[in-house]
Design an enzyme around this catalytic site. Structure first.
Site, mmCIF file in Angstrom:
data_model
loop_
_atom_site.group_PDB
_atom_site.id
_atom_site.type_symbol
_atom_site.label_atom_id
_atom_site.label_comp_id
_atom_site.label_asym_id
_atom_site.label_seq_id
_atom_site.Cartn_x
_atom_site.Cartn_y
_atom_site.Cartn_z
ATOM 1 N N GLY B 150 0.824 -1.203 0.000
ATOM 2 C CA GLY B 150 0.000 0.000 0.000
ATOM 3 C C GLY B 150 0.860 1.256 0.000
ATOM 4 O O GLY B 150 2.079 1.202 0.220
ATOM 5 N N CYS B 151 0.217 2.380 -0.255
ATOM 6 C CA CYS B 151 0.967 3.630 -0.379
ATOM 7 C C CYS B 151 1.519 4.072 0.975
ATOM 8 O O CYS B 151 2.725 4.335 1.112
ATOM 9 C CB CYS B 151 0.095 4.706 -0.994
ATOM 10 N N TYR B 152 0.652 4.160 1.983
ATOM 11 C CA TYR B 152 1.160 4.529 3.306
ATOM 12 C C TYR B 152 2.230 3.536 3.777
ATOM 13 O O TYR B 152 3.291 3.952 4.252
ATOM 14 C CB TYR B 152 0.027 4.584 4.327
#
Lengths: 342, 342, 342, 342
Positions: B150-152
């Site tokens: 995921g991005c985070y």
């Protein structure tokens, strides 16, 4: 009742503009003098066109004239310069409300440590009252010199102090991450602040030893009833004009009690008009307080880590500076505290 | 060398658009199939006008056709749907790179806890490799199913894992506050995301139990060599299109050593092309990585509290999703890792 | 004097929010009823948190109740619905101020042409007064039904009408290009208006036959004393929350005279509090009027082409909608025109 | 084939940054020298951190060194300074691509009128070719000195010239209103360009006699086959980083024919890779061309006024400056025209 005659000294920045906006429409104030060395002689609308209706002009600061003409002087100067005006004006019987940093920090050592110069007036510092009405209202009523809190400190002290005061959270390991709009940097002409450098950008700055840190620590220690505490305060710049969002991570001192937290906030702010605590689970948004003098607070307990996460928002130029200064003035002069601020 | 024939399944969102952008200009890829049930039959330029030069059209997903035509399939679907495509495509010999969340979390219990549904394919989950090249490059070389981070998580694991792996910081009291641009919410038509609700706004959301949390904890625990850890991850939405800024507060395990930190980063990333660690005292800015596959990391030690503050930035759609997926593909197919990404 | 009791019908959009903001602090108004079918039963602060101090709730619209309780009703409804409320409320003696488009266009043919439905009440249309105080103040004083001008029309009619009325510019070849902030599209949940689609974007829309065109042409023709005129009006969407900038290209009818232009504006607006004409050479900026009821006008003559270029700015939600509605109310009820608007 | 050795002179602004971005990844270019008096000695990543992978440093400009080392020099200097470098470099056999304004305007009188100084080199001016490939491709192939068009001119000439050349629209009464992002003002540190002054702001500037006007008029007159024409060009600043939107109002010379317009555009751009004409009724959006070298054009005929409304978008730093310069270089050196630009 006679109008309160007011001067703003050093009014060509964003805090100055916000003060003008609030004082022009304040029903009990007669704004007499607005000074700016740089813009002296110009109509205020030449710098801030939204005040086109006002005949007021910037003048060079003339202490004798202000002393003769006004009841209150707001200082919106760079740090280090406030004493020069505050001393003679207070001697002349005016009340002085300083929105610079010069009289916020009780310790002259800390002042020197963070501002790298000797405090310009340790004597006067002793008289200053920290102008956060929700904590020092009674002292403000009698103060000659009111040191308006900084923008970040306001956004952090208001949500945190009641929990520390009630002993619900620890003075250790307090961590704050804040996001500020660019007006918080002042009306500063610098490459870092031109539009293409700020837009589509998020950055941290001053992540250790930011100048607002000793002020925050001083007030949180006072709330907790301890001599001192050490915390992290990490500010960021985000692409908005106005608004501060502070995220505060706190460690409960005992088993978490939602009721105890709610009770502490109710006790602190149940009767406050400018602080609103959201119902559990709701979180604030800077846009809800833009151009208002309100601080909005939300909180969530994380049973996963046992930390309490508190979030707050203010408009950095209003509750974070000029609105709070007007609130202080209302208190000092015995007016309705919300006058001119709703 | 024959071009790698690629399909993107579910390409009408922002990650899909970024994948198309990257694959169209990738010198070793032949983008054959782009599916979207909703937009089937339309040219991709009808949805994303910047691809006007491309003759490609969205089609309804046809697993048999993809299996016959392609070497690799990128899945850009809502969670819960990936297995349906991944199982038959892998059986047909394709490599599958999933940018959804379905195969990132090793524990099916955690998956159920955070996604509220049973994991759609625990069998396949066992085969999945976590697609963070800087940590799992060797496994990615042989994987049939790559679960893109995921991005985070990407923005947090990259700066934190090497310090945990080296034993320099504690697994306790890890606190992360992140700011994300609005494209991180997807191409979602919802009141909360219309322009006047996001502009001049900063807000926190999902401050406890965000769906990216178990993924971050899993990878940080693995880096530290512990079974599990619990941390705070507090995401915020800020008014930019792209970019994540993560601020990570860590507690050193021993007396702080700048040399040790630098050495740990040098060991982890000295040869990495997509992670750059700034010289001490410098901090990152999201605009420095926009539209790149790079992660920029800066750090400052606060001797006042003894905490280490680490900041990182990525472009949430590139290194945080589609760029990383392409990097994974390059690795899996034995290409130069930076191909099409500089 | 007794407070004016007010209702807002259909208040869950941005114009409704702005009306609430203005009426809550209006010293001569008692805001009694705020309706929204969709939000009925909720506190207004549930939708607009900045009104947390207000105990008011949205209710389902109840004409009989409004008729019994109020002196004035503001309608903030989608077009086509105003008559249903206006007819019974006027019969009950209320004054109705409509900020929708239903009663702005005198010609029912034009209404049908641009809104594609038959006019809902041609009878009532005859009673309506166009609520632009700077042009129809005397009629507004006696009107039962005030049709508030649209946002673009306000920004265009104010700067153009005096020049046409004085015969200084031609009715032919009038060209207007306008930029609007996204709140002008309403609180509309649509892909075109989500943040990542609007930010870093400039686009034109409705470049021919925009619904505001017949209203603009009607009022400019009236100012010029001609039956009709045809002009171009080309609106654009730009990434701001508020503000309209209109650039108007006009052809002088005779040799250009700066004095004549200045005199025409002085005659029209010399005594107006909400229109300010800048000194020659100065141009307006939307930020100078944000959250005010002012229209700022600047103009430059181009001796190169012989065209006069006039630029104007308003806040689309204030002078362009709800502020103007309040100004109309002040006039209609014999109050100071600026009350609650400074 | 040997790489083209390139220098950028004066590269510390936004056009310079964009040139570096494009040339670093250009497969046929070896970027040898990047000069900036102000930043000499620093790594380019010290100013533009996204180029952290590059070992290149800014140097003070050294004409002899550039002449010895390079095949092409891009000049990104303030106006008035280009000749100083162009003359010796051309004498040394280099090709010079100037993105300043010094060699765009054929008439030294016009140059003096708009730039208020004498032209620095009328002799060299005679050699210069206007670097708009879609109109001067053959001349560019042989040019020693290519004067890259300005950003606004590119956005206006491309959509307008084919219609004038085909005699479909009049040379009279051409009116253009353009919106530009703030990077168009350069990397200029000035109060007018700091974030809080630009955000939530729309303003016009230079509405008469903008410095780009004579360039636009020169090229449109040339397209129309007339000696001169006079038009209005009205630029505005809007809060985006990149992008120009130009709205062009044209008067057809005869009865409007959609087919004739389409045919003129097809003839001009049917084979062009960097100009796309939208199907009738579709309008462009700056975000569709951000970071691309494309110009997108849409048009609508207004039968109400008989005017043709043409809208165009470019990225001001790419097709409006540095991308076009690279396109010119590709043409001049016999490369594929799109090399490094897709």
């Amino acid at each position: 009742m006679a109008a309160i005659r007011a001067a703003i000294i050093g009014a060509s920045g964003y805090s100055g503009e916000e003060l003008i906006r609030l004082l022009i429409r304040h029903p009990a104030v007669d704004l007499k003098i607005i000074t700016s060395r740089k813009e002296a002689g110009k109509k205020i609308s030449a710098i801030f066109p939204r005040f086109a209706d006002s005949p007021l002009c910037f003048t060079a600061p003339d202490v004798a004239e202000i002393a003769k003409t006004c009841d209150v002087a707001f200082l919106a100067l760079p740090h280090g310069l406030a004493a020069e005006y505050a001393i003679p004006l207070i001697e002349s019987g005016l009340k002085v409300i300083d929105i610079s940093a010069d009289f916020r920090i009780r310790s002259t050592e800390k002042y020197k440590e963070y501002y790298t110069v000797d405090h310009p007036s340790p004597e006067l510092l002793k008289k200053a009252v920290y102008g956060l009405p929700e904590r020092y209202r009674e002292q403000i009523r009698k103060a000659d010199l009111i040191a308006c809190p900084g923008c970040y400190p306001t956004s952090i002290i208001l949500p945190t102090a009641p929990l520390l005061a009630a002993g619900l959270v620890s003075t250790e390991n307090i961590i704050v991450s804040s996001d500020s709009g660019v007006s918080g940097a002042g009306r500063k002409v610098d490459l870092a602040y031109i539009f293409p450098e700020c837009n589509e950008s998020v950055r941290a700055y001053g992540v250790v030893r930011h100048r607002h840190l000793p002020e925050i620590e001083q007030e949180l220690a006072a709330a907790a009833g301890v001599d001192s505490l050490a915390m992290n305060f990490i500010p960021h710049l985000v692409p908005t004009n106005r608004g501060i969002f502070s995220t505060i991570i706190l460690r409960p001192t005992a088993k978490f009690s939602a009721e105890a937290i709610a009770a502490a906030y109710e006790k602190a702010y149940g009767n406050e008009r400018f602080v609103r605590v959201l119902e559990p689970g709701k979180l604030p948004d800077t846009k809800h307080v833009t151009l208002t003098n309100s601080c909005e607070i939300g909180y969530v307990y994380d049973d996963h880590t046992g930390n309490l996460i508190v979030c707050s928002v203010i408009d950095n130029l209003t509750k974070g500076a000029s609105g709070q200064a007007v609130q202080d003035m209302n208190i000092r002069f015995g007016l309705e505290e919300t006058l001119g601020l709703l």
